[in-house]
Design a protein around this motif. Structure first.
Motif, PDB file in Angstrom:
ATOM      1  N   TRP A  46      39.535 -14.287 -38.261  1.00  0.00           N
ATOM      2  CA  TRP A  46      38.276 -14.965 -37.952  1.00  0.00           C
ATOM      3  C   TRP A  46      38.203 -16.359 -38.575  1.00  0.00           C
ATOM      4  O   TRP A  46      37.459 -17.218 -38.111  1.00  0.00           O
ATOM      5  N   LEU A  49      39.222 -19.327 -36.219  1.00  0.00           N
ATOM      6  CA  LEU A  49      38.309 -19.771 -35.167  1.00  0.00           C
ATOM      7  C   LEU A  49      37.342 -20.801 -35.712  1.00  0.00           C
ATOM      8  O   LEU A  49      36.744 -20.615 -36.761  1.00  0.00           O
ATOM      9  N   SER A  52      32.675 -23.802 -31.021  1.00  0.00           N
ATOM     10  CA  SER A  52      31.981 -22.833 -30.170  1.00  0.00           C
ATOM     11  C   SER A  52      32.868 -22.471 -28.988  1.00  0.00           C
ATOM     12  O   SER A  52      33.771 -23.215 -28.621  1.00  0.00           O
ATOM     13  N   ARG A  53      32.581 -21.343 -28.407  1.00  0.00           N
ATOM     14  CA  ARG A  53      33.427 -20.881 -27.313  1.00  0.00           C
ATOM     15  C   ARG A  53      33.266 -21.751 -26.082  1.00  0.00           C
ATOM     16  O   ARG A  53      32.179 -22.219 -25.757  1.00  0.00           O
ATOM     17  N   ARG A  55      35.825 -22.335 -22.296  1.00  0.00           N
ATOM     18  CA  ARG A  55      36.443 -21.585 -21.205  1.00  0.00           C
ATOM     19  C   ARG A  55      37.397 -20.525 -21.759  1.00  0.00           C
ATOM     20  O   ARG A  55      38.222 -20.803 -22.609  1.00  0.00           O
ATOM     21  N   GLY A  56      37.254 -19.296 -21.291  1.00  0.00           N
ATOM     22  CA  GLY A  56      38.125 -18.220 -21.732  1.00  0.00           C
ATOM     23  C   GLY A  56      37.390 -16.903 -21.801  1.00  0.00           C
ATOM     24  O   GLY A  56      36.327 -16.727 -21.220  1.00  0.00           O
ATOM     25  N   TRP A  58      35.824 -14.041 -24.459  1.00  0.00           N
ATOM     26  CA  TRP A  58      35.360 -13.879 -25.835  1.00  0.00           C
ATOM     27  C   TRP A  58      34.675 -12.534 -25.966  1.00  0.00           C
ATOM     28  O   TRP A  58      33.537 -12.365 -25.563  1.00  0.00           O
ATOM     29  N   CYS A  64      39.815 -13.059 -28.578  1.00  0.00           N
ATOM     30  CA  CYS A  64      39.303 -14.399 -28.311  1.00  0.00           C
ATOM     31  C   CYS A  64      40.456 -15.193 -27.707  1.00  0.00           C
ATOM     32  O   CYS A  64      41.455 -15.447 -28.384  1.00  0.00           O
ATOM     33  N   GLY A  66      41.288 -18.629 -25.216  1.00  0.00           N
ATOM     34  CA  GLY A  66      40.837 -19.782 -24.440  1.00  0.00           C
ATOM     35  C   GLY A  66      40.607 -21.001 -25.301  1.00  0.00           C
ATOM     36  O   GLY A  66      41.219 -21.165 -26.355  1.00  0.00           O
ATOM     37  N   ARG A  68      38.252 -23.504 -27.534  1.00  0.00           N
ATOM     38  CA  ARG A  68      37.095 -23.624 -28.430  1.00  0.00           C
ATOM     39  C   ARG A  68      36.699 -25.099 -28.448  1.00  0.00           C
ATOM     40  O   ARG A  68      37.553 -25.979 -28.560  1.00  0.00           O
ATOM     41  N   ARG A  74      39.138 -30.159 -29.081  1.00  0.00           N
ATOM     42  CA  ARG A  74      39.232 -28.777 -28.626  1.00  0.00           C
ATOM     43  C   ARG A  74      40.375 -28.068 -29.360  1.00  0.00           C
ATOM     44  O   ARG A  74      41.343 -28.700 -29.763  1.00  0.00           O
TER      45      ARG A  74
END
Length: 123
Positions: A46, A49, A52-53, A55-56, A58, A64, A66, A68, A74
């Motif tokens: 964790w 990461l 924020s999320r 495309r992908g 989650w 997780c 894609g 972020r 990104r």
């Protein structure tokens, strides 16, 4: 499970499984090896990461995969809880700031990437 390697053409490649490609909605990720700044293993999945999320896919505490979104760029992640994560930090001009990948053999991935880490970190 995703893997991080360096190919013969001089690219860092995140090789995704067919399911991970579907979840991330993209093919394997390729970044020039010249964009590499640092590589390390993050034992706590964790912590790899950030942002924020985007495309992908989650699913909390499951997977997780894609992109972020960060204020200044990104990251691309393929992270599964309970597994160590290979964090590949990249230069500002790279398409991603970080590649974070749960890897079946993180020590091997770091050994493969370590010779490509620059000794002079001035950008």
């Amino acid at each position: 499970m995703a893997r991080v390697t360096v190919d013969d053409a001089g690219y860092i490649v995140v090789r995704l499984s067919p399911r991970e490609k579907l979840a991330a909605r993209r093919r394997d990720v390729r970044v020039p090896v010249g964009a590499l700044r640092e590589v390390r293993i993050e034992p706590d999945w964790w912590r790899a990461l950030r942002g924020s999320r985007g495309r992908g896919l989650w699913i909390p505490d499951r997977i997780c995969v894609g992109i972020r979104i960060l204020p200044d760029g990104r990251d691309f992640v393929v992270v599964k809880p309970g597994t160590p994560v290979v964090c590949v930090e990249l230069r500002r001009d790279a398409p991603f700031g970080r590649l974070a990948v749960s890897h079946p053999d993180p020590e091997r991935a770091v050994r493969e990437l370590a010779p490509h880490v620059p000794t002079d970190l001035l950008e």
